[in-house]
Write an enzyme that holds these catalytic residues in place. Structure first.
Site, PDB file in Angstrom:
ATOM      1  N   SER A 154       0.750  -1.324  -0.019  1.00 60.91           N
ATOM      2  CA  SER A 154       0.065  -0.148   0.075  1.00 60.91           C
ATOM      3  C   SER A 154       0.800   1.266   0.117  1.00 60.91           C
ATOM      4  CB  SER A 154      -0.872  -0.089   1.104  1.00 60.91           C
ATOM      5  OG  SER A 154      -1.500   1.261   1.584  1.00 60.91           O
TER       6      SER A 154
ATOM      7  N   TRP B 284      -0.321   4.013   0.777  1.00 56.55           N
ATOM      8  CA  TRP B 284      -0.778   4.732   2.078  1.00 56.55           C
ATOM      9  C   TRP B 284       0.134   4.586   3.172  1.00 56.55           C
ATOM     10  CZ3 TRP B 284      -1.807   4.527   7.019  1.00 56.55           C
ATOM     11  CH2 TRP B 284      -2.583   5.439   7.617  1.00 56.55           C
TER      12      TRP B 284
ATOM     13  N   CYS C  97      -5.440  10.453  -1.089  1.00 56.30           N
ATOM     14  CA  CYS C  97      -5.890   8.956  -0.721  1.00 56.30           C
ATOM     15  C   CYS C  97      -7.431   8.698  -1.237  1.00 56.30           C
ATOM     16  CB  CYS C  97      -6.121   9.058   0.547  1.00 56.30           C
ATOM     17  SG  CYS C  97      -6.796   7.484   1.363  1.00 56.30           S
TER      18      CYS C  97
ATOM     19  N   HIS D 224      -9.803   7.714  -0.297  1.00 56.88           N
ATOM     20  CA  HIS D 224     -11.059   7.914   0.614  1.00 56.88           C
ATOM     21  C   HIS D 224     -10.965   9.342   1.201  1.00 56.88           C
ATOM     22  CE1 HIS D 224     -12.600   3.805   0.443  1.00 56.88           C
ATOM     23  NE2 HIS D 224     -11.298   3.375   0.191  1.00 56.88           N
TER      24      HIS D 224
ATOM     25  N   ASN E 295     -11.022  -2.994  -2.937  1.00 55.65           N
ATOM     26  CA  ASN E 295     -10.160  -2.530  -1.450  1.00 55.65           C
ATOM     27  C   ASN E 295     -11.427  -2.800  -0.549  1.00 55.65           C
ATOM     28  OD1 ASN E 295      -9.151  -1.335   0.602  1.00 55.65           O
ATOM     29  ND2 ASN E 295      -8.805   0.773  -0.301  1.00 55.65           N
ATOM     30  N   ASN E 296     -11.093  -3.714   0.229  1.00 54.36           N
ATOM     31  CA  ASN E 296     -12.170  -4.021   1.636  1.00 54.36           C
ATOM     32  C   ASN E 296     -11.586  -3.118   2.567  1.00 54.36           C
ATOM     33  OD1 ASN E 296     -12.388  -7.649   1.208  1.00 54.36           O
ATOM     34  ND2 ASN E 296     -13.049  -6.128   0.017  1.00 54.36           N
ATOM     35  N   SER E 297     -11.579  -1.847   2.321  1.00 54.35           N
ATOM     36  CA  SER E 297     -10.968  -0.598   3.136  1.00 54.35           C
ATOM     37  C   SER E 297     -11.054  -0.542   4.549  1.00 54.35           C
ATOM     38  CB  SER E 297     -11.136   0.555   2.505  1.00 54.35           C
ATOM     39  OG  SER E 297     -10.577   1.772   2.936  1.00 54.35           O
ATOM     40  N   PRO E 298     -10.047  -0.271   5.482  1.00 55.73           N
ATOM     41  CA  PRO E 298     -10.301   0.143   6.848  1.00 55.73           C
ATOM     42  C   PRO E 298     -11.241   1.422   6.845  1.00 55.73           C
ATOM     43  CG  PRO E 298      -8.213  -0.739   6.578  1.00 55.73           C
ATOM     44  CD  PRO E 298      -8.927  -0.543   5.278  1.00 55.73           C
TER      45      PRO E 298
ATOM     46  N   THR F  28      -6.325  -3.113   2.418  1.00 58.28           N
ATOM     47  CA  THR F  28      -4.999  -2.223   2.233  1.00 58.28           C
ATOM     48  C   THR F  28      -3.917  -1.999   3.669  1.00 58.28           C
ATOM     49  OG1 THR F  28      -6.427  -0.318   2.588  1.00 58.28           O
ATOM     50  CG2 THR F  28      -5.852  -0.831   0.263  1.00 58.28           C
TER      51      THR F  28
END
Length: 530
Positions: free
Chosen positions: A99, A101, A220, A222, A378-381, A449
């Site tokens: 990632s 990020w 980013c 998000h 992306n099973n994103s946090p 990620t």
């Protein structure tokens, strides 16, 4: 090649060489097995073939989807693969994700940075190389244990056990798996993208993920303020990556084309159009414009002509142009089709929530044009999964005419609802999200990620709370070491994990009986043998 064939090949290289009488052919064979991959390009070619096979398998059966977790250090990636082998017996269809990020937040010489491509571009290939260094060490460590077991069986005269261990060696599965690596928006123009892509591939990456944001305005996925580039600009970077793969002989290299258009309402520039309906004209058709006549053109105005009309795009003080509200999904579909038509292999649509219906709606439109289109998702946090899915269940209950008077939709995250039927249904939907999305929304690869960023923070918080509090040393012993022992975590023997036994083997190869080895009777790691 079998273990015995490896030993014979080593013997052919060693035997008969003057002064080499003390070189053990079997030791050479073992060292060769422990160092199967000689370069990052070896790894890239090997793992690209794995991904291609997995993509074909998914086309035949969507239940054969793949997964990964983002890892910000080689050790974290190594432990993930060791854990997967321990619990599931195979690493099949499990990858690593790198990632951008987490590199920005954790690996930059500037210190923690936001995900805006401000970190050193060289830190990306450096992490790829580090991850594979640790995965190769995991191979060497596990094989070293098998070699020790083989020697013990031989010393005990147990030929049957020795043969069984040789079979384990012959069928050994490497910890080296594909890495999908984030190149952000390419860190510059197409030439800069090509140069960085080469470094990443040479470090071992078989799959590069690139997004259609402006490099110097990258945000980013998000966060707000995202700015996209015209399609021709993005296609040039896709081509640059393909040329990098082909130049280096990784002909199966995978390009993941990511679109941020769903959340990006701005573009840096108006696309060049050759003729009505071309890709530039389609990109410009989404601009938020007002129709004007020639007399209304003001100083410095930018205007475009379409269908005999003069249009003035809405331009902000930042000199960015604005898209029409509500055009995000249409732009995503166009982005994805165009990327696949220009050499991308997989797609990534950055969404604002994990909603299978929303994703499937776009994928079905893409598949009307390109039936084999597949997503990396992306099973994103950054998603509040609990709240999102409780609200989805709530909305489904309302649509079905069920009584929802016991619930406050805005407060569904509250612990007060944890034991309710609604919460249990939401948790079940979260549990099956990857399986369901693979079947219904064309998702070939699911990843998280930033998971190990969060797990490191959570476990450190728990340890600090206990160790510096009333629990004292028991906070470490009970919740870390005792748990490691009882769950069979290999790292409880941290000297072994760091390579001390591999070093002992080498000392014995090099110095024979004169070797001063660390793994003797007084090594405290022996306390964890049981």
């Amino acid at each position: 090649m079998s273990y015995q064939s490896q030993v014979q090949a080593a013997a052919a290289a060693v035997n008969g060489k003057p002064g080499w009488e003390s070189i053990s052919a079997e030791s050479v064979a073992r060292m060769r097995l422990q160092n199967r991959f000689q370069s990052g390009l070896d790894i890239a070619r090997y793992t690209a073939a794995i991904m291609r096979r997995d993509m074909t398998a998914y086309d035949a059966d969507p239940a054969a989807y793949t997964q990964s977790l983002g890892c910000w250090h080689g050790f974290i990636g190594q432990q993930k693969l060791i854990s997967i082998k321990k619990h599931f017996g195979t690493t099949d269809k499990r990858y690593l994700y790198l990632s951008g990020w987490m590199i920005a937040a954790l690996r930059s010489e500037f210190g923690p940075l936001p995900d805006q491509s401000m970190h050193e571009k060289t830190s990306v290939p450096a992490l790829i190389e580090e991850l594979y260094t640790f995965l190769r060490q995991a191979d060497a460590r596990e094989l070293g244990g098998l070699f020790r077991d083989l020697d013990a069986a031989r010393d005990a005269g147990d030929a049957v056990k020795a043969k069984a261990i040789e079979n384990q060696i012959d069928n050994f599965q490497t910890h080296v798996v594909p890495i999908i690596a984030d190149i952000d928006a390419g860190f510059g123009n197409a030439e800069a993208t090509y140069l960085l892509a080469k470094k990443m591939i040479e470090a071992g990456a078989c799959a590069l993920q690139i997004e259609n944001q402006v490099s110097d305005e990258k945000q980013c996925g998000h966060q707000d303020g995202k700015v996209t580039v015209p399609r021709e600009d993005f296609v040039a970077k896709i081509r640059a990556i393909r040329y990098a793969f082909l130049e280096l002989g990784v002909e199966d290299g995978i390009i993941v084309a990511r679109t941020d258009s769903l959340g990006a309402g701005l573009t840096k520039q108006i696309a060049f159009s050759h003729e009505p309906g071309d890709i530039g004209d389609q990109y410009n058709s989404f601009l938020d414009c007002e129709e004007i006549d020639v007399g209304q053109v003001g100083n410095g105005d930018v205007v475009i002509s379409r269908n005999g009309k003069l249009l003035r795009p809405k331009r902000l003080a930042s000199n960015l142009f604005q898209f029409r509200a509500g055009s995000g999904e249409d732009r995503c579909v166009l982005d994805c089709i165009n990327s696949l038509q220009n050499g991308a292999d997989l797609l990534w649509i950055e969404t604002e929530k994990p909603h299978i219906g929303q994703i499937a709606g776009m994928v079905n439109r893409i598949r009307d044009v390109i039936p084999t289109a597949k997503l990396v998702y992306n099973n994103s946090p950054s998603f509040n999964w609990t709240l999102n899915f409780r609200q989805q269940v709530y909305d489904a209950m309302v649509a079905a005419g069920k009584d929802v008077s016991a619930y406050d939709r805005a407060r569904l995250m509250s612990v007060d609802y944890d034991a309710t039927e609604l919460a249990q249904e939401a948790d079940e939907r979260i549990r099956t999200f990857q399986r369901d999305a693979a079947a219904q929304a064309g998702i070939f690869h699911h990843l998280i990620t930033l998971p190990t960023y969060h797990t490191a923070a959570l476990s450190t918080d728990n340890l600090a709370k206990e160790y510096f509090g009333d629990a004292g040393m028991l906070g470490y012993v009970k919740n870390v070491q005792r748990a490691e022992i009882r769950q069979g975590i290999a790292c409880v023997k941290h000297q072994n994990m760091s390579g001390s036994d591999i070093g002992d083997d080498h000392k014995e190869y090099f110095a024979g009986e004169a070797a001063l080895k660390a793994g003797g009777a007084h090594n405290t790691m022996n306390q964890f043998a049981a």
